[in-house]
Design an enzyme around this catalytic site. Structure first.
Site, PDB file in Angstrom:
ATOM      1  N   LYS A  32       0.833  -1.216   0.000  1.00 20.22           N
ATOM      2  CA  LYS A  32       0.000   0.000   0.000  1.00 20.22           C
ATOM      3  C   LYS A  32       0.861   1.256   0.000  1.00 20.22           C
ATOM      4  O   LYS A  32       0.503   2.256  -0.609  1.00 20.22           O
ATOM      5  CB  LYS A  32      -0.937   0.011   1.213  1.00 20.22           C
ATOM      6  CG  LYS A  32      -1.922  -1.145   1.256  1.00 20.22           C
ATOM      7  CD  LYS A  32      -3.152  -0.881   0.433  1.00 20.22           C
ATOM      8  CE  LYS A  32      -3.991  -2.121   0.168  1.00 20.22           C
ATOM      9  NZ  LYS A  32      -4.459  -2.787   1.392  1.00 20.22           N
ATOM     10  N   LYS A  72      -7.148 -17.494 -12.942  1.00 21.16           N
ATOM     11  CA  LYS A  72      -8.496 -17.539 -12.383  1.00 21.16           C
ATOM     12  C   LYS A  72      -9.164 -16.174 -12.472  1.00 21.16           C
ATOM     13  O   LYS A  72      -8.507 -15.169 -12.677  1.00 21.16           O
ATOM     14  CB  LYS A  72      -8.446 -18.055 -10.951  1.00 21.16           C
ATOM     15  CG  LYS A  72      -7.472 -17.322 -10.060  1.00 21.16           C
ATOM     16  CD  LYS A  72      -7.497 -17.893  -8.654  1.00 21.16           C
ATOM     17  CE  LYS A  72      -6.776 -16.969  -7.713  1.00 21.16           C
ATOM     18  NZ  LYS A  72      -6.936 -17.257  -6.319  1.00 21.16           N
ATOM     19  N   LYS A 106     -10.576  -9.621  -9.735  1.00 19.82           N
ATOM     20  CA  LYS A 106     -10.923  -8.223  -9.945  1.00 19.82           C
ATOM     21  C   LYS A 106      -9.882  -7.497 -10.773  1.00 19.82           C
ATOM     22  O   LYS A 106     -10.201  -6.701 -11.632  1.00 19.82           O
ATOM     23  CB  LYS A 106     -10.978  -7.542  -8.564  1.00 19.82           C
ATOM     24  CG  LYS A 106     -12.367  -7.105  -8.171  1.00 19.82           C
ATOM     25  CD  LYS A 106     -12.319  -6.215  -6.950  1.00 19.82           C
ATOM     26  CE  LYS A 106     -12.350  -7.034  -5.689  1.00 19.82           C
ATOM     27  NZ  LYS A 106     -12.781  -6.402  -4.497  1.00 19.82           N
TER      28      LYS A 106
END
Ligand code: TRP
Length: 336
Positions: free
Chosen positions: A117, A199, A202
């Site tokens: 982050k 897979k 998002k």
């Protein structure tokens, strides 16, 4: 253990960011739905955690409503599990503060998600971001949960939850059990993407991922664009991954097994028509997704119902939280 409290306690949190997709459905959600029948479950929408990365709250209410609606439409039952918002349980903040004294700056700075982050938002490295794992520990320890259904990316946070809980127990006396990651097995977790490899997720190719909110036309378009091989098979070779993925998706969304068998046979004898195969998958996908989407839409538009659900969930969660906080304060001698 309390008298009669034979069921283990399960707790998990869902970030109110983004739309749920088929990967979430068969991964996380299917797990939750199974667990609500066997355990005492607390499922929480992590709206406070969202503030560490999304300070703008304009869309928070809509996002919280959507996440709740999609989860309920997918089978979470607010009469079985406590379904609530993190910010509706103020005891979370009480415990978070106390647990901050169990967490060392050095170990927080070493957390993988924190370091990621920091790179993503170098201009907003706030203290909430640093103590994200402490808030998550508070969510879990608040219910003295033993089982936490989460993905691999959350395991370090769970390890830290055990560390903070154990430190507390050592310092003040035993209050918290050790929480373990939990899932029902690998086969639930992998939903193949439509672009031939990997897979559904998002962050990857949007067009290769089916969302619970996709309308029928969009689902058809995505499936018809799915990657397949140009030719058939070589004798004795295993099925190409892209085709095997479509077969797997068929199994997940309930294509009849005799139809699946005939596509497999056609693949191996070289007579497969991918257009037909994809049409079948598209229609079965539409049949699978559309009732969930419609139910979610109806719930999302019913503010009164949503409010009731949230209040009921919060009441249940606060009852459990308050019982824990009494023990915490007793153990610490904060009971004057
Ligand atoms: N950190 C989790 C995520 O990003 C969400 C979360 C918040 C959570 N509190 C939790 C998960 C407690 C499990 C238990 O997905």
């Amino acid at each position: 253990m309390e008298k009669g409290a034979a069921k283990k306690i399960v707790m998990s949190g869902i970030r109110p960011t983004g739309f749920l997709h088929l990967g979430n459905y068969f991964g996380a959600l299917a797990n939750y739905v199974k667990m609500q029948n066997e355990y005492d479950c607390f499922f929480m929408v992590a709206d406070l955690h969202a503030l560490t990365t999304l300070p703008d709250t304009k869309e928070l209410k809509t996002n919280v409503a959507r996440v709740l609606a999609e989860n309920i439409a997918s089978g979470l039952d607010p009469d079985k599990a406590a379904l609530y918002c993190q910010s509706h349980v103020p005891e979370t903040s009480d415990l978070y503060l106390l647990l901050n004294m169990m967490a060392y700056k050095g170990e927080l700075e070493k957390t993988v998600t924190f370091k990621e982050k920091v790179k993503l938002q170098p201009n907003n490295v706030n203290a909430g971001l640093l103590t994200y794992p402490v808030l998550m520990a508070a969510d879990i320890l608040l219910h003295r949960a033993e089982l936490v259904p989460v993905g691999k990316d959350q395991e370090q946070h769970l390890e830290m939850t055990r560390t903070f809980g154990n430190r507390f127990n050592h310092r003040y006396g035993h209050v918290f059990p050790e929480a373990q990651a939990f899932n029902f097995g690998e086969e639930l977790l992998k939903v193949p993407s439509l672009d031939g490899a990997g897979k559904m997720s998002k962050s990857e190719n949007q067009f290769a991922t089916i969302y619970l909110s996709d309308d029928d036309e969009l689902i058809r378009k995505k499936v018809m664009k799915a990657k397949t091989e140009s030719g058939g098979s070589e004798a004795g070779a295993p099925m190409a991954e892209s085709v095997a993925n479509l077969i797997n998706l068929m199994k997940l969304v309930g294509t009849p097994s005799d139809a699946i068998a005939s596509y497999e046979k056609a693949y191996f004898d070289g007579s497969i028509r991918y257009g037909d195969m994809k049409k079948q998958l598209a229609e079965d996908m539409v049949k699978f997704i559309s009732p969930i989407r419609e139910k979610a839409e109806a719930i999302r538009n019913d503010e009164k119902y949503l409010k009731e659900i949230m209040e009921k969930g919060a009441a249940k969660a606060r009852k459990s939280a308050q019982a824990t906080m009494l023990q915490v304060k007793d153990a610490m001698g904060l009971n004057y």
